[in-house]
Design an enzyme around this catalytic site. Sequence first.
Site, PDB file in Angstrom:
ATOM      1  N   CYS A 179       0.815  -1.227   0.000  1.00  0.00           N
ATOM      2  CA  CYS A 179       0.000   0.000   0.000  1.00  0.00           C
ATOM      3  C   CYS A 179       0.845   1.271   0.000  1.00  0.00           C
ATOM      4  O   CYS A 179       0.352   2.344  -0.363  1.00  0.00           O
ATOM      5  CB  CYS A 179      -0.953   0.015   1.184  1.00  0.00           C
ATOM      6  SG  CYS A 179      -2.166  -1.306   1.106  1.00  0.00           S
ATOM      7  N   HIS A 228      -3.293   7.726   1.598  1.00  0.00           N
ATOM      8  CA  HIS A 228      -3.680   6.377   1.181  1.00  0.00           C
ATOM      9  C   HIS A 228      -5.092   6.134   1.699  1.00  0.00           C
ATOM     10  O   HIS A 228      -5.407   6.467   2.836  1.00  0.00           O
ATOM     11  CB  HIS A 228      -2.700   5.358   1.758  1.00  0.00           C
ATOM     12  CG  HIS A 228      -3.137   3.942   1.569  1.00  0.00           C
ATOM     13  ND1 HIS A 228      -3.583   3.464   0.356  1.00  0.00           N
ATOM     14  CD2 HIS A 228      -3.220   2.904   2.439  1.00  0.00           C
ATOM     15  CE1 HIS A 228      -3.909   2.194   0.491  1.00  0.00           C
ATOM     16  NE2 HIS A 228      -3.702   1.837   1.738  1.00  0.00           N
ATOM     17  N   ASN A 261     -10.062   0.230  -0.532  1.00  0.00           N
ATOM     18  CA  ASN A 261      -8.596   0.294  -0.467  1.00  0.00           C
ATOM     19  C   ASN A 261      -8.024  -0.344  -1.734  1.00  0.00           C
ATOM     20  O   ASN A 261      -8.129  -1.562  -1.910  1.00  0.00           O
ATOM     21  CB  ASN A 261      -8.131  -0.450   0.788  1.00  0.00           C
ATOM     22  CG  ASN A 261      -6.619  -0.402   0.979  1.00  0.00           C
ATOM     23  OD1 ASN A 261      -5.886  -0.034   0.066  1.00  0.00           O
ATOM     24  ND2 ASN A 261      -6.164  -0.787   2.157  1.00  0.00           N
TER      25      ASN A 261
HETATM   26  O1  UT7 Z   1      -3.831  -0.480   3.327  1.00  0.00           O
HETATM   27  C1  UT7 Z   1      -3.036  -1.282   4.153  1.00  0.00           C
HETATM   28  C2  UT7 Z   1      -3.224  -0.894   5.543  1.00  0.00           C
HETATM   29  N1  UT7 Z   1      -4.431  -1.454   6.062  1.00  0.00           N
HETATM   30  C3  UT7 Z   1      -5.184  -0.719   6.831  1.00  0.00           C
HETATM   31  O2  UT7 Z   1      -4.920   0.428   7.024  1.00  0.00           O
HETATM   32  C4  UT7 Z   1      -6.335  -1.392   7.523  1.00  0.00           C
HETATM   33  C5  UT7 Z   1      -6.290  -1.022   8.975  1.00  0.00           C
HETATM   34  N2  UT7 Z   1      -7.341  -1.600   9.754  1.00  0.00           N
HETATM   35  C6  UT7 Z   1      -8.642  -1.239   9.649  1.00  0.00           C
HETATM   36  O3  UT7 Z   1      -9.024  -0.479   8.802  1.00  0.00           O
HETATM   37  C7  UT7 Z   1      -9.598  -1.761  10.691  1.00  0.00           C
HETATM   38  O4  UT7 Z   1      -8.857  -2.374  11.726  1.00  0.00           O
HETATM   39  C8  UT7 Z   1     -10.634  -2.754  10.135  1.00  0.00           C
HETATM   40  C9  UT7 Z   1     -11.648  -2.019   9.298  1.00  0.00           C
HETATM   41  C10 UT7 Z   1      -9.955  -3.831   9.347  1.00  0.00           C
HETATM   42  C11 UT7 Z   1     -11.407  -3.394  11.296  1.00  0.00           C
HETATM   43  O5  UT7 Z   1     -11.988  -2.397  12.129  1.00  0.00           O
HETATM   44  P1  UT7 Z   1     -11.779  -2.441  13.714  1.00  0.00           P
HETATM   45  O6  UT7 Z   1     -12.558  -1.344  14.259  1.00  0.00           O
HETATM   46  O7  UT7 Z   1     -10.298  -2.445  13.965  1.00  0.00           O
HETATM   47  O8  UT7 Z   1     -12.446  -3.799  14.096  1.00  0.00           O
HETATM   48  P2  UT7 Z   1     -11.788  -5.103  14.756  1.00  0.00           P
HETATM   49  O9  UT7 Z   1     -10.862  -5.764  13.817  1.00  0.00           O
HETATM   50  O10 UT7 Z   1     -11.298  -4.768  16.132  1.00  0.00           O
HETATM   51  O11 UT7 Z   1     -13.082  -5.998  14.899  1.00  0.00           O
HETATM   52  C12 UT7 Z   1     -14.198  -5.591  15.685  1.00  0.00           C
HETATM   53  C13 UT7 Z   1     -15.302  -6.606  15.492  1.00  0.00           C
HETATM   54  C14 UT7 Z   1     -14.821  -8.043  15.600  1.00  0.00           C
HETATM   55  O12 UT7 Z   1     -15.822  -8.793  16.271  1.00  0.00           O
HETATM   56  P3  UT7 Z   1     -15.657  -9.183  17.819  1.00  0.00           P
HETATM   57  O13 UT7 Z   1     -14.382  -9.965  17.893  1.00  0.00           O
HETATM   58  O14 UT7 Z   1     -15.606  -7.876  18.532  1.00  0.00           O
HETATM   59  O15 UT7 Z   1     -16.876  -9.978  18.067  1.00  0.00           O
HETATM   60  C15 UT7 Z   1     -14.754  -8.487  14.187  1.00  0.00           C
HETATM   61  O16 UT7 Z   1     -14.908  -9.882  14.037  1.00  0.00           O
HETATM   62  O17 UT7 Z   1     -15.865  -6.482  14.183  1.00  0.00           O
HETATM   63  C16 UT7 Z   1     -15.907  -7.754  13.563  1.00  0.00           C
HETATM   64  N3  UT7 Z   1     -15.808  -7.592  12.124  1.00  0.00           N
HETATM   65  C17 UT7 Z   1     -16.882  -7.422  11.338  1.00  0.00           C
HETATM   66  N4  UT7 Z   1     -18.192  -7.333  11.601  1.00  0.00           N
HETATM   67  C18 UT7 Z   1     -19.027  -7.136  10.578  1.00  0.00           C
HETATM   68  C19 UT7 Z   1     -14.700  -7.600  11.356  1.00  0.00           C
HETATM   69  N5  UT7 Z   1     -15.027  -7.424  10.060  1.00  0.00           N
HETATM   70  C20 UT7 Z   1     -16.375  -7.310  10.022  1.00  0.00           C
HETATM   71  C21 UT7 Z   1     -17.299  -7.113   8.988  1.00  0.00           C
HETATM   72  N6  UT7 Z   1     -18.611  -7.026   9.305  1.00  0.00           N
HETATM   73  N7  UT7 Z   1     -16.934  -6.987   7.684  1.00  0.00           N
END
Ligand code: UT7
Length: 324
Positions: free
Chosen positions: A114, A251, A281
């Site tokens: 990225c 980005h 992304n």
């Molecule tokens: O370009 C390369 C660099 N990459 C990035 O910059 C990505 C960086 N990360 C992110 O953008 C975020 O961390 C994400 C969007 C990937 C995830 O958001 P988050 O607020 O960090 O959520 P999390 O990973 O802490 O997950 C929170 C909850 C989890 O459930 P539990 O364990 O709390 O029950 C996940 O399983 O959200 C759940 N979850 C979803 N729920 C519904 C994860 N993906 C989804 C989804 N729909 N698509």
Amino acid sequence: MKIRAVVRGVGHYLPERVVENTEFEATLETTDEWIRARTGIERRHFAAQGETTSQLAIKAAEAALRDAGLEAGQIDAIVVATSTPDFTFPSVATMVQAGLGSTRGFAYDVQAVCAGFIYALANTNGLIVSGQAERVLVIGAETFSRIMDWTDRGTCVLFGDGAGALVLEAANGAGSNADRGVLATDLHSDGRYRELLYVDGGVSTNGQAGHLRMQGNAVFKHAVQKLAETAHTALHKLGMTGEDVDWIVPHQANLRIISATAERMQVPMERVVVTVQDHGNTSAASIPLALSVGRDRGQIKTGDLIVTEAIGGGLAWGAVVLRW
Ligand code: UT7
């Protein structure tokens, strides 16, 4: 007097197929609301079957050349940032060169996931400033839809396909911050963080293209801290701060990362180009796409001071300050 790498043209290409968040609701435990709230993404484009990264790159390059009023034969070098090449080799860049009908100069790929376009832009600046090339096409092009695990809701809703391109040209500047062109760069990597974001396949491991794996939350924390830091460092090299910036062109991974970075840089969101809602992304393509769309929207104008920053797998990250 100082040689500067100045933007002469910009263009982009997005595949025809648009996929709304709601499409994922049929196959995954997810909702449009969750994706919008946690990422800012509303839709993304996916390449058609058989549509390759080089094809997207060629269309973006043609648009940038048209915008620059140049022919492919007037380009000395082509640099493509991608992590999703058509083939293990040759490079996408040489395929773009052939696709544009050019035999002049040289072409190669840069792989920093990225952060790829930031690395490619810094690299292109080096080619121009050192006199190795006068006009360079620098492209970010990706088909991340090809490396998604469609059962992993934590990743497959985030990414999209597309390409963006700039034509950079050598021009004499005064050597001051008022010059047009690339003014400062700041690049970093730290390979200890490999496990946070990687693809579980490759030529010398299992011979597969593999699927993207990410510990999203950990990457998120690195992003918020490192992006503001690298943008500050690049500006500091010029004795500048966020106050001097007309546009942050970040980005486009997550709207929450974009706004947290802007806040840390004390730049209001009115001065940030945001396209993540429409593109998702697109990895190395996201910044040239945002530059092209930002210019087309009338946001970015000649003379504007732009800071662009990115982080991705590696981890690799960095920032470039340029005057449009
Ligand atoms: O370009 C390369 C660099 N990459 C990035 O910059 C990505 C960086 N990360 C992110 O953008 C975020 O961390 C994400 C969007 C990937 C995830 O958001 P988050 O607020 O960090 O959520 P999390 O990973 O802490 O997950 C929170 C909850 C989890 O459930 P539990 O364990 O709390 O029950 C996940 O399983 O959200 C759940 N979850 C979803 N729920 C519904 C994860 N993906 C989804 C989804 N729909 N698509």
